[in-house]
Design a protein around this motif. Structure first.
Motif, PDB file in Angstrom:
ATOM      1  N   ILE A   1       0.844  -1.207   0.000  1.00 37.62           N
ATOM      2  CA  ILE A   1       0.000   0.000   0.000  1.00 37.62           C
ATOM      3  C   ILE A   1       0.875   1.252   0.000  1.00 37.62           C
TER       4      ILE A   1
ATOM      5  N   VAL B   1      -0.098   5.163  -0.393  1.00 33.39           N
ATOM      6  CA  VAL B   1      -0.843   5.295   0.863  1.00 33.39           C
ATOM      7  C   VAL B   1       0.157   5.618   1.985  1.00 33.39           C
TER       8      VAL B   1
ATOM      9  N   ILE C   1      -2.092   3.114   8.930  1.00 36.54           N
ATOM     10  CA  ILE C   1      -2.203   4.134   7.872  1.00 36.54           C
ATOM     11  C   ILE C   1      -2.305   5.497   8.547  1.00 36.54           C
TER      12      ILE C   1
ATOM     13  N   LEU D   1     -11.989   6.687   7.378  1.00 31.94           N
ATOM     14  CA  LEU D   1     -11.326   5.673   6.548  1.00 31.94           C
ATOM     15  C   LEU D   1     -11.763   4.260   6.970  1.00 31.94           C
TER      16      LEU D   1
ATOM     17  N   LEU E   1     -13.615   1.616   4.498  1.00 27.55           N
ATOM     18  CA  LEU E   1     -12.988   0.328   4.197  1.00 27.55           C
ATOM     19  C   LEU E   1     -13.978  -0.815   4.476  1.00 27.55           C
TER      20      LEU E   1
ATOM     21  N   SER F   1     -11.185  -2.532  10.692  1.00 29.62           N
ATOM     22  CA  SER F   1      -9.903  -2.045  11.216  1.00 29.62           C
ATOM     23  C   SER F   1     -10.242  -1.185  12.424  1.00 29.62           C
TER      24      SER F   1
ATOM     25  N   LEU G   1      -4.354  -1.657  11.042  1.00 27.95           N
ATOM     26  CA  LEU G   1      -4.755  -2.930  10.438  1.00 27.95           C
ATOM     27  C   LEU G   1      -3.926  -3.989  11.160  1.00 27.95           C
TER      28      LEU G   1
ATOM     29  N   ILE H   1      -7.798  -1.282  -0.061  1.00 28.81           N
ATOM     30  CA  ILE H   1      -7.229  -0.016   0.429  1.00 28.81           C
ATOM     31  C   ILE H   1      -6.853   0.877  -0.746  1.00 28.81           C
TER      32      ILE H   1
ATOM     33  N   HIS I   1      -8.246   4.517  -1.508  1.00 28.95           N
ATOM     34  CA  HIS I   1      -7.257   5.603  -1.606  1.00 28.95           C
ATOM     35  C   HIS I   1      -7.476   6.431  -2.873  1.00 28.95           C
TER      36      HIS I   1
ATOM     37  N   ARG J   1     -10.095   9.042  -2.327  1.00 29.28           N
ATOM     38  CA  ARG J   1     -10.022   9.543  -0.952  1.00 29.28           C
ATOM     39  C   ARG J   1     -10.647  10.926  -0.778  1.00 29.28           C
TER      40      ARG J   1
END
Ligand SMILES: Cc1ncc(COP(=O)(O)O)c(C=O)c1O
Length: 448
Positions: free
Chosen positions: A329, A334, A347, A366, A370, A378, A397, A416, A420, A423
């Protein structure tokens, strides 16, 4: 061969249930956009925590059948104590139902109002248990830890100069113990070097202050030392772990991490008088000293897990799998906490979503997206969890041990990266109701 494979094959499987985006939209609405309030059956890939979520081995299940459930003096306790002594070298081994029970007992005996307890970074239960006694928990991470993008291998280290300064300013009498959390969970799951443990040990020894390891992830830490610290390549993870423990006066341990157990913990010391006081408290709330809040079968699972976790093949695969997720990622744009940690990838949602202010919980935005997009759970580690104390807006995560395969991780990477890409369309959240303590567990939110 370059490919690192899972060093196990699968004997028992647990089906995963797919949900549709529309079902997840409704589930999120019902749960007040709090992922802790979503039933686990409606989660496809659960990266909420690595704690208590490991898959146990055939040897652990077999050992559980040997569990001796005698109230006092069970065989299982003696096997458990032998495994812990063999690893840590500590004389007194006090079983507890999980790590925080060990913390509560230790701090109840050692801490008083006016005391300070330094740590590289306190985990939240550690901090809460210290502050419950009236003492203050002080974090002393190295300055580089403040920069999520700095790529240094032992970013979990304690700032030794800051420790010396603190001792000089407050006096050693007000510091009943120093702790080192290995790996440093709240600091990105990053390791502490042997050199740093030695330096902290020397400072503590010089002032007669006991040093304790919060050792939940000792094996992952030992593996990092073997891989990245000069002078340790020829040592086994077990030898390194034994050396780490030899530099401490005691430890607290949650067996829900690096012992592959679904429950359990322990507290260790070499101090006879302290052990007696701790055992008295143990009997009050945990149980008789030979089971301490655990079933005999749990003690057996921990004893086997402590051996298995130090298998070099397992540790190599574990680190490869977490690093794979982090690198895939991060190399695609990311922003993560660099470098990837031992048990989790974090993240940096503050960087990824600069249009969402802290007050609107970017990492929660986020986490929600997700889940809505791909059914992945997460956890926010930022202003929702810590309020004004939050240093960063992170999404963690956490990877359960021996549970998910390479294709699961590939699915997470894909999800992800897709989130992203769009975003800029994510929006923040506002709290609509919250409890008095630990609000992130049960608060309800609404999208803005
Ligand atoms: C570093 C650290 N210390 C202590 C604990 C507390 O352990 P338990 O959840 O078993 O109470 C945890 C749990 O996540 C942890 O990560």
């Amino acid at each position: 061969m370059k490919t690192i494979i899972e060093p196990f094959r699968i004997k028992t499987v647990e089906p995963l249930r797919h949900t549709t985006p529309e079902q997840r939209r409704l589930l999120l609405e019902e749960a007040g956009y709090n992922l802790f309030l979503i039933p686990a059956a409606d989660i496809l890939i659960d990266l909420l925590t690595d704690s208590g979520t490991s898959a146990m081995s055939t040897e652990q299940w077999a050992a559980m059948m040997r569990g001796d459930e005698s109230y006092a003096g069970s065989d299982s306790f003696f096997r458990f104590r032998e495994a812990v002594r063999n690893l840590t070298g500590f004389r007194h081994v006090i079983p507890t139902h999980q790590g925080r029970a060990a913390e509560r007992i230790l701090f109840s005996v050692l801490c008083r109002p006016g005391h300070l307890v330094p740590n590289n970074t306190h985990f939240d239960t550690t901090r809460a248990n210290i502050e419950f006694t009236g003492a203050r928990a002080v974090d002393l991470p190295i300055p580089e830890a403040a920069d999520t993008q700095a790529r240094i291998p032992f970013k979990g280290n304690m700032d030794v100069e800051a420790l010396q300064r603190l001792i000089r300013e407050t006096g050693p009498a007000r510091i009943p113990l120093v702790m080192l959390t290995v790996t440093n969970n709240s600091g990105g799951g990053l390791p502490v070097s042997m050199r740093n443990i030695e330096d902290v040990h020397a400072v503590c020894r010089g002032h007669g202050i006991p040093l304790y390891l919060d050792a939940c992830r000792f094996a992952e830490n030992a593996y990092f030392i073997q891989q990245y610290e000069p002078g340790f390549a020829a040592n086994s993870p077990k030898q390194i772990a034994q050396k780490m423990f030899s530099l401490a006066d005691g430890c607290t341990f949650s067996a829900k991490k690096d012992a592959f157990a679904n429950i359990g913990g322990f507290l260790c010391t070499n101090d006879d008088r302290l052990a007696e006081q701790e055992t008295n408290l143990l009997i009050l709330t945990e149980g008789f000293p030979t089971y301490g809040g655990l079933a005999g079968r749990d003690l057996e699972a921990i004893a086997v897990g402590l051996e298995e976790v130090l298998d070099p093949d397992y540790l190599r695969y574990r680190m490869a799998s977490v690093t794979y997720l982090g690198r895939h990622i991060a190399d695609n744009g990311v922003p993560i906490v660099e470098p990837p940690g031992g048990h989790a990838v974090y993240i940096d949602a503050g960087r990824m979503l600069p249009h969402i202010p802290r007050s609107q919980f970017p990492a929660q935005a986020l986490a929600v997206e997700l889940y809505r997009h791909a059914g992945i759970r997460s956890v926010e580690i930022g202003s929702l969890m810590f309020g004004d104390e939050a240093r960063h807006e992170l999404l963690r995560l956490a990877i359960p041990r021996r549970v998910y395969t390479q294709s699961h991780i590939d699915y997470v990477v894909e999800a992800i990266l897709e989130v992203h890409e769009r975003r800029d369309s994510l929006r923040g959240f506002q709290i609509v109701s919250q409890p008095k303590f630990l609000r992130h567990f049960t608060c309800r939110l609404r999208p803005l």
